[in-house]
Design a protein around this motif. Structure first.
Motif, PDB file in Angstrom:
ATOM      1  N   ASP A  65       0.857  -1.293  -0.151  1.00  0.00           N
ATOM      2  CA  ASP A  65       0.112  -0.031   0.013  1.00  0.00           C
ATOM      3  C   ASP A  65       0.953   1.321   0.047  1.00  0.00           C
ATOM      4  O   ASP A  65       0.325   2.464   0.263  1.00  0.00           O
ATOM      5  CB  ASP A  65      -0.904  -0.231   1.097  1.00  0.00           C
ATOM      6  CG  ASP A  65      -0.093  -0.071   2.547  1.00  0.00           C
ATOM      7  OD1 ASP A  65       1.030  -0.035   2.616  1.00  0.00           O
ATOM      8  OD2 ASP A  65      -1.032  -0.066   3.582  1.00  0.00           O
ATOM      9  N   THR A  66       2.131   1.157  -0.434  1.00  0.00           N
ATOM     10  CA  THR A  66       3.124   2.267  -0.554  1.00  0.00           C
ATOM     11  C   THR A  66       3.639   2.689  -1.795  1.00  0.00           C
ATOM     12  O   THR A  66       3.596   1.952  -2.986  1.00  0.00           O
ATOM     13  CB  THR A  66       4.422   1.860   0.134  1.00  0.00           C
ATOM     14  OG1 THR A  66       4.056   1.564   1.758  1.00  0.00           O
ATOM     15  CG2 THR A  66       5.297   3.096   0.257  1.00  0.00           C
ATOM     16  N   LYS A 269      -2.868   4.534  -7.169  1.00  0.00           N
ATOM     17  CA  LYS A 269      -4.080   4.302  -6.357  1.00  0.00           C
ATOM     18  C   LYS A 269      -4.612   2.896  -6.931  1.00  0.00           C
ATOM     19  O   LYS A 269      -5.016   2.221  -6.185  1.00  0.00           O
ATOM     20  CB  LYS A 269      -5.027   5.347  -6.365  1.00  0.00           C
ATOM     21  CG  LYS A 269      -4.355   6.587  -5.661  1.00  0.00           C
ATOM     22  CD  LYS A 269      -5.246   7.824  -5.738  1.00  0.00           C
ATOM     23  CE  LYS A 269      -4.473   9.080  -4.977  1.00  0.00           C
ATOM     24  NZ  LYS A 269      -5.395  10.430  -5.085  1.00  0.00           N
ATOM     25  N   TRP A 270      -4.808   2.971  -7.925  1.00  0.00           N
ATOM     26  CA  TRP A 270      -5.133   1.834  -9.097  1.00  0.00           C
ATOM     27  C   TRP A 270      -4.452   0.431  -8.530  1.00  0.00           C
ATOM     28  O   TRP A 270      -5.022  -0.718  -8.299  1.00  0.00           O
ATOM     29  CB  TRP A 270      -5.208   1.903 -10.274  1.00  0.00           C
ATOM     30  CG  TRP A 270      -5.770   0.739 -11.288  1.00  0.00           C
ATOM     31  CD1 TRP A 270      -4.907   0.132 -11.969  1.00  0.00           C
ATOM     32  CD2 TRP A 270      -7.051   0.301 -11.107  1.00  0.00           C
ATOM     33  NE1 TRP A 270      -5.645  -0.889 -12.695  1.00  0.00           N
ATOM     34  CE2 TRP A 270      -6.850  -1.047 -12.173  1.00  0.00           C
ATOM     35  CE3 TRP A 270      -8.141   0.505 -10.504  1.00  0.00           C
ATOM     36  CZ2 TRP A 270      -7.906  -1.660 -12.410  1.00  0.00           C
ATOM     37  CZ3 TRP A 270      -9.222  -0.447 -11.090  1.00  0.00           C
ATOM     38  CH2 TRP A 270      -8.838  -1.483 -11.880  1.00  0.00           C
ATOM     39  N   LEU A 271      -3.045   0.569  -8.673  1.00  0.00           N
ATOM     40  CA  LEU A 271      -2.178  -0.464  -8.451  1.00  0.00           C
ATOM     41  C   LEU A 271      -2.157  -1.069  -6.941  1.00  0.00           C
ATOM     42  O   LEU A 271      -2.367  -2.192  -6.933  1.00  0.00           O
ATOM     43  CB  LEU A 271      -0.735  -0.081  -8.822  1.00  0.00           C
ATOM     44  CG  LEU A 271      -0.552  -0.040 -10.236  1.00  0.00           C
ATOM     45  CD1 LEU A 271       0.943   0.902 -10.458  1.00  0.00           C
ATOM     46  CD2 LEU A 271      -0.634  -1.286 -11.021  1.00  0.00           C
ATOM     47  N   ILE A 272      -2.533  -0.127  -6.169  1.00  0.00           N
ATOM     48  CA  ILE A 272      -2.356  -0.571  -4.778  1.00  0.00           C
ATOM     49  C   ILE A 272      -3.599  -1.555  -4.447  1.00  0.00           C
ATOM     50  O   ILE A 272      -3.775  -2.285  -3.848  1.00  0.00           O
ATOM     51  CB  ILE A 272      -2.145   0.603  -4.011  1.00  0.00           C
ATOM     52  CG1 ILE A 272      -1.023   1.256  -3.797  1.00  0.00           C
ATOM     53  CG2 ILE A 272      -3.056   0.424  -2.415  1.00  0.00           C
ATOM     54  CD1 ILE A 272      -0.877   2.522  -3.234  1.00  0.00           C
ATOM     55  N   THR A 273      -4.770  -0.915  -5.039  1.00  0.00           N
ATOM     56  CA  THR A 273      -6.075  -1.365  -4.868  1.00  0.00           C
ATOM     57  C   THR A 273      -6.266  -2.997  -5.659  1.00  0.00           C
ATOM     58  O   THR A 273      -6.484  -3.927  -4.974  1.00  0.00           O
ATOM     59  CB  THR A 273      -7.355  -0.672  -5.399  1.00  0.00           C
ATOM     60  OG1 THR A 273      -7.381   0.430  -4.937  1.00  0.00           O
ATOM     61  CG2 THR A 273      -8.469  -1.325  -5.340  1.00  0.00           C
ATOM     62  N   VAL A 286     -11.620  -8.560  -6.472  1.00  0.00           N
ATOM     63  CA  VAL A 286     -10.551  -8.404  -7.072  1.00  0.00           C
ATOM     64  C   VAL A 286      -9.808  -9.783  -7.733  1.00  0.00           C
ATOM     65  O   VAL A 286      -9.440  -9.865  -8.824  1.00  0.00           O
ATOM     66  CB  VAL A 286      -9.220  -7.743  -6.270  1.00  0.00           C
ATOM     67  CG1 VAL A 286      -7.893  -7.761  -7.085  1.00  0.00           C
ATOM     68  CG2 VAL A 286     -10.037  -6.360  -5.750  1.00  0.00           C
ATOM     69  N   LYS A 287     -10.103 -11.153  -6.983  1.00  0.00           N
ATOM     70  CA  LYS A 287      -9.588 -12.213  -7.347  1.00  0.00           C
ATOM     71  C   LYS A 287     -10.350 -12.724  -8.393  1.00  0.00           C
ATOM     72  O   LYS A 287      -9.560 -13.505  -9.371  1.00  0.00           O
ATOM     73  CB  LYS A 287      -9.545 -13.155  -6.276  1.00  0.00           C
ATOM     74  CG  LYS A 287      -9.176 -14.384  -6.274  1.00  0.00           C
ATOM     75  CD  LYS A 287      -9.283 -15.453  -5.171  1.00  0.00           C
ATOM     76  CE  LYS A 287      -8.854 -16.794  -5.535  1.00  0.00           C
ATOM     77  NZ  LYS A 287      -8.889 -17.629  -4.364  1.00  0.00           N
TER      78      LYS A 287
END
Length: 514
Positions: A65-66, A269-273, A286-287
């Motif tokens: 989440d970074t 932000k999209w990648l973190i989600t 997501v899965k």
């Protein structure tokens, strides 16, 4: 585009060996295996831009989440600096957003993935009764049976709305039985986007803004209908003979399938989600999107493709191509990294986003000597030389056409025509070039689009066809002249003989009288 397809296209021109040798070279920002930092990424991007002449790019790298690094490099086609807040087209990465919009409606029990599309969208009809069995899941997994073979959307006039785009499918048959084979086809996601409109009663753009982008904090992100609505109307660059050429993108309808516009900051932000670190989306949702269908061995899920890195680590990815931009988003579940790259260079001639992503993955995998180069940088000089050779041979053929016609003057006409047949091969090849590349790429396009995709290949094929056509015409003209000249000579001989016979006859009668 998969590497195998690029190699197959390169093989058309006899440039396979040089192409395979373009990767590798000087080190680009060495760090400890398994690590990426803002400094390493920045050093690498500057090195890549210097080596390849990359005009502009945006990049977002996250871990868990970074946010590791978000930045822009170079400039747009309009000369504006690219920053982390510069809007750029995501191309087919957009499919993962459309899939999420549908899956959120599934979560709300407004859509059943295994229900026929017509349950929610009665207007979806095709010239094939099997289309009634296409399910929502099959749209998202690209297993509906639709394909470019029966509906070559990139060769057709661009519609103006999602409703119009779906209506165009009414005359299209299916290629295969629904649910039996995966075929990448943009209209699958056009129909999915129109489905969202039908179920929610709002425009796709408004729904995406309110229910997808805003909840994820992607307040600068939007989706548009056509390439004319992209920043700068989609203008970007293509590579040719080591040079960058600014090109304006032709009008394509892109909403639902490849119409999302975003920034590096928003893509982080999209990648973190999507890496399962966000708190907005259910992990189960997501899965589902990231799980391959397995249909016919397909590795495609719903807007994501499942594979492995060169080192064997799990990898989730989706790439995107416009004629003037290319993109790649990658998730590495084992390390928690996410990488998103968009560049303003076109498909094949650029491929920069994929090369940059793979280089960064190589660094993560402990291979810090990553220094990939667009294969056209090596292939184009060869094609340029072959194009000049085509013109030289064509000029030589024109110069020697008269001699050729005279040398073969005594041969039957059919044999002379037969000797011209091999010269038709380059003409046929050029005429069918778009179709041939379409087979290799599983996409159907036009000859004019090849001038964006790979200009040097187009020029090579065009000069070969031009030279061959000129030789055919020149030899045909001189052959006709030789035939006419021979006929005139024969006529003169006949007239001369007739005159001689007449004179001899008069002489004989005169002698008889004497």
């Amino acid at each position: 585009m998969k590497t195998s397809r690029i190699v197959a296209i390169a093989a058309l021109t006899g440039t396979l060996l040089p192409v395979l040798g373009v990767a590798g070279g000087a080190s680009a920002g060495v760090t400890q295996p398994g690590e990426l930092s803002a400094t390493v990424i920045d050093d690498y991007m500057h090195d890549y831009a210097e080596r390849t002449g990359l005009p502009g790019a945006m990049i977002a790298v996250t871990k868990g989440d970074t946010v590791v690094h978000v930045a822009g490099y170079g400039h747009t086609a309009d000369g504006e600096p690219i920053t982390k807040d510069t809007l750029m087209p995501l191309a087919s990465i957009s499919k993962s957003f459309t899939a999420l919009a549908v899956l959120r409606l599934v979560d709300q029990r407004k859509i059943n993935l295994d229900a026929p599309v017509r349950t929610y969208l009665p207007e979806f009809t095709m010239a094939d009764p099997r289309a009634a069995r296409i399910t929502v899941r099959q749209l998202l997994q690209q297993t509906s049976g639709m394909s470019d073979r029966t509906f070559p959307e990139l060769t057709l006039p661009a519609p103006g709305t999602l409703k119009d785009a779906v209506a165009m499918l009414r005359t299209a048959p299916l290629t295969t039985e629904p649910g039996t084979k995966m075929a990448y086809h943009n209209p699958n996601y056009v129909v999915a986007a129109r489905l969202v409109e039908a179920v929610t009663g709002t425009s796709f753009a408004d729904h995406m803004a309110a229910k997808v982008f805003r909840p994820l904090g992607m307040t600068s992100t939007s989706t548009v209908d056509t390439t004319l609505n992209l920043p700068g109307e989609g203008a970007g660059y293509i590579r040719a003979y080591g040079q960058l050429i600014r090109r304006v993108h032709p009008k394509w309808f892109i909403n639902g399938s490849y119409g999302v516009v975003s920034t590096a900051d928003n893509m982080a932000k999209w990648l973190i989600t999507q890496n399962g670190s966000g708190r907005v989306l259910p992990k189960a949702t997501v899965k589902i999107a990231q799980t391959p269908s397995g249909v016919g061995g397909s590795t495609y899920g719903m807007g994501w493709d499942v594979g492995r890195t060169v080192a064997g680590s799990p990898r989730l990815r989706h790439t995107g191509w416009l004629l003037t931009h290319n993109s790649a988003q990658t998730l590495l579940p084992a390390s928690g990294y996410g990488i998103a790259v968009v560049t303003n260079t076109g498909m094949i001639s650029g491929d920069d986003a994929l090369l940059i992503s793979d280089d960064l993955i190589d660094i993560l995998d402990g291979r810090p000597d990553a220094a990939a180069t667009p294969f056209t940088d090596v292939a184009d000089p060869w094609l340029g030389g072959l194009s000049l050779l085509n013109l030289a041979l064509g000029a030589l053929g024109l110069y020697r056409a008269q001699t050729w016609a005279r040398r073969h003057a005594n041969r039957p006409l059919w044999r002379r025509l037969l000797r011209l047949v091999p010269y038709s091969v380059p003409i046929v090849f050029f005429a069918g070039l778009a179709h041939l590349i379409g087979i290799l790429m599983n996409r159907v396009g036009t000859l004019s689009q090849i001038t964006y995709v790979w200009l040097a290949l187009y020029v090579w094929a065009a000069t070969a066809a031009l030279a061959a056509g000129a030789v055919i015409v020149a030899r045909s003209i001189h052959t006709i002249r030789v035939i006419r000249s021979a006929r005139r000579a024969d006529e003169e001989t006949i007239i001369s003989r007739a005159g001689s016979d007449l004179q001899n006859g008069h002489s004989a009668r005169g002698q008889a009288c004497l």
